[in-house]
Design a protein around this motif. Structure first.
Motif, short mmCIF file in Angstrom:
data_model
loop_
_atom_site.label_atom_id
_atom_site.label_comp_id
_atom_site.label_asym_id
_atom_site.label_seq_id
_atom_site.Cartn_x
_atom_site.Cartn_y
_atom_site.Cartn_z
N UNK A 48 0.79 -1.24 0.00
CA UNK A 48 0.00 0.00 0.00
C UNK A 48 0.82 1.28 0.00
N UNK A 49 2.05 1.24 -0.51
CA UNK A 49 2.88 2.44 -0.57
C UNK A 49 4.02 2.22 -1.56
N UNK A 71 5.07 7.67 -0.76
CA UNK A 71 3.75 7.91 -1.35
C UNK A 71 2.78 6.83 -0.87
N UNK A 72 1.69 7.25 -0.25
CA UNK A 72 0.65 6.30 0.12
C UNK A 72 -0.14 5.90 -1.11
N UNK A 112 8.64 8.46 11.65
CA UNK A 112 7.98 7.28 12.22
C UNK A 112 8.52 6.03 11.54
N UNK A 113 8.87 5.03 12.34
CA UNK A 113 9.45 3.79 11.83
C UNK A 113 8.37 2.96 11.13
N UNK A 114 8.48 2.86 9.82
CA UNK A 114 7.54 2.09 9.00
C UNK A 114 7.91 0.60 9.02
N UNK A 115 9.15 0.29 9.39
CA UNK A 115 9.57 -1.09 9.47
C UNK A 115 11.00 -1.29 9.02
N UNK A 116 11.56 -2.42 9.41
CA UNK A 116 12.91 -2.82 9.00
C UNK A 116 12.77 -4.07 8.14
N UNK A 126 7.41 -9.96 -2.27
CA UNK A 126 6.02 -10.37 -2.14
C UNK A 126 5.25 -9.18 -1.58
N UNK A 127 4.67 -8.37 -2.48
CA UNK A 127 4.05 -7.11 -2.09
C UNK A 127 2.53 -7.22 -2.27
N UNK A 128 1.80 -6.76 -1.25
CA UNK A 128 0.34 -6.72 -1.30
C UNK A 128 -0.07 -5.30 -1.70
N UNK A 129 -0.81 -5.17 -2.78
CA UNK A 129 -1.29 -3.86 -3.21
C UNK A 129 -2.69 -3.66 -2.67
N UNK A 130 -2.97 -2.45 -2.18
CA UNK A 130 -4.26 -2.15 -1.56
C UNK A 130 -5.41 -2.31 -2.55
#
Length: 131
Positions: A48-49, A71-72, A112-116, A126-130
């Motif tokens: 989703x980004x 970009x969201x 803000x930490x979006x992740x590591x 393996x990406x999930x699109x919104x």
């Protein structure tokens, strides 16, 4: 005694951790993220980004930190035009080996930490699109 000191010194220096200061151009992937690297920029796809780094990334002792634009994404059209605007962000991390990269995505003015994520070279993300 000199021989023993010399051998110990050689062993000590040969056990130093190898530092990688150049990333391979191409595709990198992991769960929930993919990365495309070229000579002048990086492009990420997250769930989703998406994120762009619009400059060459330099490494120092295997580590890096660079500005990015986050970009969201949404599968439905939202009435809020600000939803789709670029959010200044940072990407930081390190090359663990020639084919493994660890990075942290820091989003917005508060970073803000979006992740590591740990990316592997030539692996599909393996990406999930919104929806």
């Amino acid at each position: 005694m000199r021989v023993i000191s010399f051998i110990l010194m050689v062993l000590l220096f040969s056990c130093e951790k190898e530092t990688f200061n150049k990333i391979q151009v191409g595709n990198w992937g992991t769960e929930h993220a993919s990365l495309t690297v070229n000579q002048l920029s990086w492009y990420f796809e997250f769930d989703c980004a998406n994120v762009t780094v619009q400059e060459p990334v330099t490494f120092s002792d295997g580590k890096f930190e660079t500005d990015a634009l986050y970009y969201r994404e949404s599968g439905v059209q939202l009435d809020d035009p600000d939803f789709y605007k670029a959010i200044p962000s940072k990407v930081s991390g390190s090359l663990l080996s020639n084919d493994k990269l660890e990075l942290t995505m820091l989003v917005g003015p508060d970073l803000e930490n979006y992740g590591t994520y740990t990316f592997v070279y030539d692996q599909e993300g393996n990406v999930y699109k919104c929806p």
